[in-house]
Design a protein around this motif. Sequence first.
Motif, short mmCIF file in Angstrom:
data_model
loop_
_atom_site.label_atom_id
_atom_site.label_comp_id
_atom_site.label_asym_id
_atom_site.label_seq_id
_atom_site.Cartn_x
_atom_site.Cartn_y
_atom_site.Cartn_z
N LYS A 199 6.86 -2.88 2.48
CA LYS A 199 6.96 -1.42 2.40
C LYS A 199 7.39 -0.94 1.02
O LYS A 199 7.31 0.24 0.72
CB LYS A 199 7.95 -0.91 3.44
N THR A 256 0.86 -1.18 0.00
CA THR A 256 0.00 0.00 0.00
C THR A 256 0.89 1.23 0.00
O THR A 256 1.87 1.29 0.75
CB THR A 256 -0.96 0.02 1.21
N SER A 257 0.57 2.18 -0.84
CA SER A 257 1.45 3.33 -1.04
C SER A 257 1.49 4.25 0.17
O SER A 257 2.41 5.05 0.32
CB SER A 257 1.00 4.14 -2.28
N ASP A 258 0.51 4.13 1.05
CA ASP A 258 0.46 4.97 2.25
C ASP A 258 0.38 4.08 3.48
O ASP A 258 -0.67 3.52 3.79
CB ASP A 258 -0.75 5.91 2.18
N SER A 259 1.50 3.94 4.18
CA SER A 259 1.55 3.04 5.33
C SER A 259 0.77 3.56 6.53
O SER A 259 0.59 2.84 7.51
CB SER A 259 3.01 2.80 5.74
N SER A 260 0.28 4.80 6.45
CA SER A 260 -0.44 5.38 7.58
C SER A 260 -1.96 5.31 7.40
O SER A 260 -2.70 5.68 8.32
CB SER A 260 -0.02 6.85 7.78
N ASN A 261 -2.42 4.86 6.23
CA ASN A 261 -3.87 4.84 6.03
C ASN A 261 -4.51 3.68 6.78
O ASN A 261 -3.83 2.79 7.29
CB ASN A 261 -4.24 4.83 4.54
#
Length: 230
Positions: free
Chosen positions: A30, A5-10
Amino acid sequence: MKLYTSDSSNRLATNIARISKRIKMNVLTKFGPPGLDTLVVIGDGTPDDIVFSIIAFHSEADKIVGIVKPEIRGFGVIDLIPRYLEGNIRKILVLLDQDDYILSEFYEKLQKRLQKVATSELEINDEDCEKRLRVYNGKYGGKEFELILVINGLDEIRTDQHTIEDHLLKAAEILSIDVGNFENSKKAWQAIPERQLKIFKELKTKGKLVGTIFQQQVKGCEYLKAKSVY
């Protein structure tokens, strides 16, 4: 199979990372590969994302695939296909709950959405059609794409709406975990929060059980690792 996933914080990444830690499952990466060409679209939130991460964990494919869970839900995710095709993505797996549609109505509604997106006539791979699985070939602009549609739900689960929870309650039944009587599988799953982790742990350790209960989802993963027709 690894998920990127391109955004690890979503929320999607957070959900998968959390369940991975709790059941000791290494499925997230990552780093996306150069020219990432394959994407999984979770069309109906959670626990759909958790379930797919467990299915991906059991997949023997030596492949990294992108995964997204857009804020738009249900059939609306089909409208996002042009956005996903802006890069190198050419193969997209979409997982959607059947909800309260009969399957013929579901496919008709989805076909209309797809026809608005595709700039050429859609082809359905008849040999790959199953009750809750279809593979479409289409074109958007000058880009050819393959869409693998998986519909969550099980006929054997009596519920007023067929969702991914049908499969989880089937797992509970096989594992002799009592869920009581219910009319709606989603509400029944939400009513047993203390037993959910046990079911996820069992699914993580029992690959054959996953293959039995999530047949259309596992088959969808097989199409992801197959060589594209383009």
